[in-house]
Write a protein that holds these residues in place. Structure first.
Motif, mmCIF file in Angstrom:
data_model
loop_
_atom_site.group_PDB
_atom_site.id
_atom_site.type_symbol
_atom_site.label_atom_id
_atom_site.label_comp_id
_atom_site.label_asym_id
_atom_site.label_seq_id
_atom_site.Cartn_x
_atom_site.Cartn_y
_atom_site.Cartn_z
ATOM 1 N N LEU A 26 0.845 -1.186 0.000
ATOM 2 C CA LEU A 26 0.000 0.000 0.000
ATOM 3 C C LEU A 26 0.884 1.240 0.000
ATOM 4 N N VAL A 27 0.513 2.226 -0.798
ATOM 5 C CA VAL A 27 1.187 3.523 -0.812
ATOM 6 C C VAL A 27 0.115 4.599 -0.648
ATOM 7 N N ALA B 274 -1.898 -3.028 -3.949
ATOM 8 C CA ALA B 274 -1.713 -4.188 -4.817
ATOM 9 C C ALA B 274 -1.482 -5.403 -3.932
ATOM 10 N N SER B 275 -1.940 -6.575 -4.376
ATOM 11 C CA SER B 275 -1.784 -7.787 -3.559
ATOM 12 C C SER B 275 -1.822 -9.013 -4.440
ATOM 13 N N PHE C 45 -5.620 -5.039 -7.575
ATOM 14 C CA PHE C 45 -5.163 -3.654 -7.562
ATOM 15 C C PHE C 45 -6.322 -2.771 -7.111
ATOM 16 N N GLY C 46 -6.005 -1.691 -6.421
ATOM 17 C CA GLY C 46 -7.042 -0.782 -5.959
ATOM 18 C C GLY C 46 -6.548 0.635 -5.831
ATOM 19 N N VAL C 47 -7.476 1.581 -5.903
ATOM 20 C CA VAL C 47 -7.182 2.989 -5.683
ATOM 21 C C VAL C 47 -8.339 3.570 -4.876
ATOM 22 N N ALA C 48 -8.047 4.478 -3.945
ATOM 23 C CA ALA C 48 -9.090 5.064 -3.097
ATOM 24 C C ALA C 48 -8.737 6.503 -2.781
ATOM 25 N N GLU D 35 -12.881 -9.937 -11.035
ATOM 26 C CA GLU D 35 -13.854 -9.121 -10.299
ATOM 27 C C GLU D 35 -13.515 -7.643 -10.415
ATOM 28 N N GLN D 36 -14.563 -6.822 -10.368
ATOM 29 C CA GLN D 36 -14.423 -5.370 -10.380
ATOM 30 C C GLN D 36 -15.200 -4.829 -9.181
ATOM 31 N N ARG D 37 -14.531 -4.003 -8.391
ATOM 32 C CA ARG D 37 -15.139 -3.536 -7.137
ATOM 33 C C ARG D 37 -15.260 -2.019 -7.115
ATOM 34 N N LEU D 38 -16.354 -1.556 -6.527
ATOM 35 C CA LEU D 38 -16.563 -0.150 -6.223
ATOM 36 C C LEU D 38 -17.047 -0.063 -4.782
ATOM 37 N N TRP D 39 -16.524 0.873 -4.009
ATOM 38 C CA TRP D 39 -17.006 1.028 -2.641
ATOM 39 C C TRP D 39 -17.038 2.497 -2.257
#
Length: 425
Positions: free
Chosen positions: A346-347, A363-364, A385-388, A414-418
């Protein structure tokens, strides 16, 4: 004579239906003692912290102003008392009248700035404190007060400059160190350990996950109420997961506690029904320890109980550089052979220099439970991968929005939105 005035002041508060109702102090009572004695008595009542005595102080100040309407000292005293009682419109009227009549009255600008700061108007507080600084440029209290207002307005660079200037002008070193530390991004869990002057916070979140192929969408929700204490915080959470066309709800307790120097711990327990999507029981313990200059080490254990038990053991290392924070975590799940491993990175950039506003990238790969917002589903990805983005658009209101993509180990993408909404008070 003082006994007569005391009796008159007691008569200025009428008790009825369990509430104190202020009435005007007769002019005869005000005339009993001299001006200085009256002002000192009013200050003693106003600073007592007792609501009934503050009402008496207001009555006394109002009677004094009836005899001397242009007395800025009494008007200032009444305005400060209104501020302490959180009667901000009345306080603003009195304090603005003071500075309009006497623009060179430093105490008037100081009190007006305090009132604006306490009523969540930091930009107005900065303007008022600037007048105070201009009138008393060598007073460290004026510069420190404006620095606090800049901090409340999320202008960290200006706040840091004012705190540094206050140090040059002789500010208390301990207080200055505390203020400068408050500008640094907190360690790892900004929302859980740092109060920012708030004791309560509420979070409500929604999570949507879509898949390729025939798998139906997942929908998760969570609500968390957190109470902060001097030594940490404790949250009561409700979670719900809708997956594989089934819905399961659970509840959890999530606590953070400060330990010894530069160390704190997170403990969490979650409970769900038998045979549900979420685990029947899940708990986590994670310990964080700061070392060296800007480094942080951590160790964790996660335990999930479905029909059988699953445990995760993790170690992590983090690093702070300016407004940047980076962390790597390695997790191991015992099992057949050598078990399985997961890697997470995580950054995060605190782009405004505070704990509330940041952008993060993650990223994981491998088998992990950390990616799950409901606190209890094992995710196994070839890569994720994710961005927030976290942002507070008002001092008490903020949000966090994120998106992610994962290449699941079972061949389904999978595609995620939160989205989460935050409120604190």
């Amino acid at each position: 004579m003082s006994l007569i005035l005391s009796a008159m002041l007691e008569a200025a508060t009428v008790i009825g239906a369990g509430a104190a109702v202020p009435v005007a102090v007769p002019q005869e009572a005000v005339a009993v003692e001299g001006y200085e004695a009256q002002l000192q008595r009013g200050r003693a009542l106003a600073t007592s912290g007792d609501p009934a005595q503050r009402e008496q102080a207001l009555a006394l100040y109002t009677a004094m102003l009836a005899r001397s309407p242009d007395n800025s000292d009494v008007l200032l005293a009444r305005g400060r008392t209104y501020s302490w009682m959180r009667r901000y419109p009345e306080a603003e009227a009195d304090l603005k009248a003071v500075v309009e009549r006497k623009p060179g009255y430093a105490d008037g600008w100081s009190a007006l700035g305090d009132m604006y700061l306490w009523s969540d108007r930091p930009a107005d507080a900065v303007a008022a404190y600037t007048h105070w600084v201009e009138l008393m440029p060598n007073d460290p209290a004026a510069t420190m007060a404006r620095g606090r207002a800049y901090r409340a307005a999320n202008d960290v660079a200006a706040a840091r400059a004012d705190f540094a200037a206050a140090g040059v002008r002789g500010a208390d070193a301990t207080e200055l160190e505390r203020l400068l530390a408050s500008l640094s991004p907190p360690i790892a869990v900004p929302d859980a350990l740092v109060s920012g002057g708030y004791r309560w916070s509420l979070r409500a979140g929604l999570d949507h996950t879509g898949f390729n192929g025939s798998r139906s969408n997942w929908r998760d929700a969570d609500v968390s109420l957190r109470r902060r204490f001097d030594g940490g915080s404790l949250a009561l959470e409700w979670v719900q997961a809708h997956r594989f066309d089934r819905t399961t709800s659970g509840w959890a307790l999530d606590g953070y506690a400060k330990l010894w120097s530069r160390a704190y711990a997170n403990a969490r327990y979650q409970h769900g029904p038998d045979g549900g999507i979420l685990p029947r029981d899940a708990w986590r313990v994670e310990l964080f320890q700061g070392v060296g200059h800007g480094w942080e080490l951590s160790a964790s254990i996660d335990h999930l109980r479905f029909s059988s038990n699953t445990e995760f053991y993790g170690i992590g290392i983090g690093r702070y550089v300016g407004n940047w924070y980076a962390r790597y975590k390695l997790q191991h799940v015992p099992g057949v052979g050598s078990g399985s491993w997961s890697h997470r990175a995580l950054v995060r950039n605190y782009y405004r220099g505070d704990a509330d506003d940041y952008v993060e990238f993650s990223a994981s790969t491998g088998r992990s439970t950390d990616l799950d917002r409901t606190g209890g589903l094992v995710r196994n990805n070839n890569a994720a991968f994710g961005v927030a983005w976290s942002h507070y658009f008002r001092p008490q209101w903020g949000f966090k929005i994120g998106a992610g993509y994962a290449d699941d180990a079972d061949g389904i993408n999978e595609q995620r939105l939160w989205f989460s909404l935050y409120h604190r008070w």
